[in-house]
Motif scaffolding. Structure first.
Motif, PDB file in Angstrom:
ATOM      1  N   GLY A 383       0.814  -1.212   0.000  1.00  0.00           N
ATOM      2  CA  GLY A 383       0.000   0.000   0.000  1.00  0.00           C
ATOM      3  C   GLY A 383       0.845   1.259   0.000  1.00  0.00           C
ATOM      4  N   ARG A 384       1.932   1.251   0.755  1.00  0.00           N
ATOM      5  CA  ARG A 384       2.812   2.418   0.769  1.00  0.00           C
ATOM      6  C   ARG A 384       3.473   2.598  -0.595  1.00  0.00           C
ATOM      7  N   ALA A 385       3.907   1.494  -1.191  1.00  0.00           N
ATOM      8  CA  ALA A 385       4.540   1.585  -2.508  1.00  0.00           C
ATOM      9  C   ALA A 385       3.549   2.089  -3.560  1.00  0.00           C
ATOM     10  N   ALA A 386       2.293   1.641  -3.467  1.00  0.00           N
ATOM     11  CA  ALA A 386       1.286   2.095  -4.426  1.00  0.00           C
ATOM     12  C   ALA A 386       1.035   3.596  -4.286  1.00  0.00           C
ATOM     13  N   PHE A 387       0.984   4.092  -3.039  1.00  0.00           N
ATOM     14  CA  PHE A 387       0.791   5.527  -2.836  1.00  0.00           C
ATOM     15  C   PHE A 387       1.918   6.313  -3.492  1.00  0.00           C
TER      16      PHE A 387
END
Length: 568
Positions: A383-387
């Protein structure tokens, strides 16, 4: 199936315009099921309105685990024989797959950014079929979701899904301009133009008021600086735009830019200020959620977007903070041509957060370390990488917007993580704008702005810390207007029963707290908010935009004092 005139027929990409254009908005067939290709359909849906929006004609909430199917027929856009046909989607919430004539041409995840596919090899002469399958986890996953929530209420709004921006196609030559980067360098009276294409040399013309003022050539992919002696600066008071045309082989595109600069620096007294074109400029802003009662995320018309901007400008506001939503490019175009600064929020995501982490700083001066990801619902590395991936895409998508002055990666801790590092990455990606790294509560001491949200209590300017002081949310005073409310509930930070009471409170708030703070370092303010949204009745306008709750002259009497030239 017959197709009615398309809603939102306007060209959707104002800074990269071609003559080849096929709008695919209008009536499509739709079905909702468990994910298998449908043998029959449930009815018609009006694209680009989500099935949850009244204007779609559907009135159905897509649930996690369900698949929303779309189908329509189309003929390829007209144009010279040969070349390629590109199919564009402005935004689809949240994950989709696309087929042309039963050939899968691609897919996309992320509900707020555009994407496109080269569908040339899947086309056939005459009629073609286009199928789209959409799934949306909404707020049950970590994907970007803004203020959507399946259990809506208060500050959370109706979850929506599916296609919500224009679908369109264009015919391009084999070698074509994929995008333009237009970067004004006001201090050097030039504009830096990069023509992104796989090969070739581009011819560039710059026009002012229809007259050619500069010409240049540039190899594809290489920036070239085009001199503009005596360049006319862009500002909200004088939103002058230059036109640009680019020819690359057989491809011809048109766009525009404005000559302006955004930075921070001291005023004559050494106080850190926001600078526009090298001079202190107060950003008198209002929070803009971009929701509509009949279209949700999608405006009912191009004119509706214009009306919002024009009304706020007439009321004396010089800035709109676009709140955790990315608008269609035409909205930014209207801000550019009408003269409106934009603060652009990134769209929050993350798992369900802990309410105490998010809400405590509204009352107590608590600032948590956002590198402890689990506290902020950011334990999931994917999720952090997608953001961060969507952050990079958003910067490229909106890089050419003339009025975009400030990036806001995080709001009130919603999905916040590593904000200091993220602010540094933003500054590297786009050094031409300022950064509000954490709007509201969990400040990490980074970015260009010390950004405060103040509700329920009196605003007192804090001790300076070297950054520019901004009040990025305040007010939120509510007033229901009979016949113009969305439902039975009312949410607001202070409630009033009459326009007279609201008006007195609005004036008193600014006279006693906001205007005096300007002389103590305040450089921007963002009043909550432009319009009511569902249960929130704290807009200056009602949700249907039919009623302005306060006299326009009263609001202007306040906003004209939000300036560096008229404070005690």
């Amino acid at each position: 199936m017959t197709h009615d005139p398309a809603p939102l027929p306007e060209y959707p990409r104002p800074q990269l315009v071609r003559d080849s254009y096929l709008n695919l908005n209008g009536r499509w067939r739709y079905a909702v099921n468990d994910g298998t290709r449908p043998g029959s359909y449930d009815g018609d849906i009006v694209v680009p309105y989500s099935p949850e929006a009244p204007l779609s004609g559907v009135g159905r909430q897509l649930r996690p685990g369900e698949t929303l199917w779309y189908r329509r027929s189309f003929e390829p856009p007209a144009g010279p024989a040969g070349g390629r046909v590109i199919l564009h989607f402005g935004a689809v919430d949240q994950t989709c797959r696309v087929w042309v004539n039963d050939v899968e041409v691609g897919g996309h995840t992320g509900g707020y950014l555009p994407f496109s596919f080269d569908v040339t090899d899947a086309l056939r002469e005459g009629g073609n079929t286009l199928d789209v399958a959409v799934r949306d986890d909404s707020d049950t996953g970590w994907h970007a979701r803004g203020k959507q929530r399946l259990r809506r209420g208060g500050i959370w709004y109706t979850a929506q899904s599916g296609i919500w921006q224009t679908v369109w196609a264009e015919r391009v030559p084999e070698t074509y301009v994929e995008r333009l980067t237009l970067t004004p360098v006001l201090a050097e009276e030039c504009v830096e133009v990069t023509v992104h294409a796989p090969a070739g040399e581009a011819a560039i013309e710059i026009l002012a008021a229809g007259e050619v003022v500069a010409r240049a050539t540039a190899p594809a992919g290489s920036p070239v600086r085009v001199p503009l002696p005596g360049a006319r600066p862009w500002s909200p008071e004088d939103p002058f735009l230059y036109d640009v045309t680019v020819t690359l082989g057989a491809d011809h595109v048109r766009g525009y830019f404005g000559m302006r600069s955004f930075s921070v620096g001291p005023d004559g007294d050494g106080v850190p200020r926001l600078l526009l074109n090298g001079r202190p400029y107060f950003h008198a802003g209002i929070l803009d959620q971009g929701y509509w009662p009949d279209g949700l995320y999608t405006p009912p018309s191009d004119e509706a977007m214009v009306d919002d901007i024009v009304m706020m400008k007439q009321l004396g506001f010089t800035m709109l903070r676009k709140h955790i939503k990315i608008e269609p490019l035409r909205w930014y175009h209207h801000c550019d041509r009408l003269g409106m600064l934009v603060w652009q929020d990134l769209v929050n995501g993350g798992e369900t957060y802990r309410p105490l982490v998010i809400t405590t700083p509204a009352i107590l001066p608590l600032r948590l370390d956002d590198r402890r990801h689990h506290r902020f619902g950011r334990a999931d590395a994917d999720g952090r990488a997608a953001f961060e991936s969507e952050l990079r895409e958003t910067v490229e998508h909106l890089r050419n917007v003339v009025g975009l002055a400030v990036w806001v990666p995080f709001n009130e801790g919603w999905g916040q993580f590593d904000a200091a590092r993220v602010a540094g990455e933003l500054a590297r990606l786009d050094p031409t704008r300022t950064i509000d790294h954490a709007s509201g509560w969990h400040d990490q001491g980074a970015g260009d702005l010390l950004s405060l949200h103040v509700y329920f209590r009196r605003f007192r300017p804090p001790r300076p810390d070297g950054r520019v002081l901004v009040l990025s949310e305040y007010g939120g005073y509510s007033l229901p207007v009979e016949g113009h409310t969305w439902g039975e509930k009312e949410f607001g930070y202070r409630r009033y029963r009459t326009a007279a009471e609201l008006g007195e409170a609005f004036v008193r708030l600014h006279e006693e707290q906001i205007v005096p703070a300007i002389g103590k370092g305040l450089s921007a303010s963002v009043y909550t908010q432009l319009s009511d949204v569902e249960d929130e009745l704290n807009g200056l306008l009602t949700y249907d935009r039919a009623e302005l709750k306060l006299p326009a002259d009263l609001i202007r009497s306040v906003t004209r004092r939000l300036t560096f030239h008229d404070h005690p």
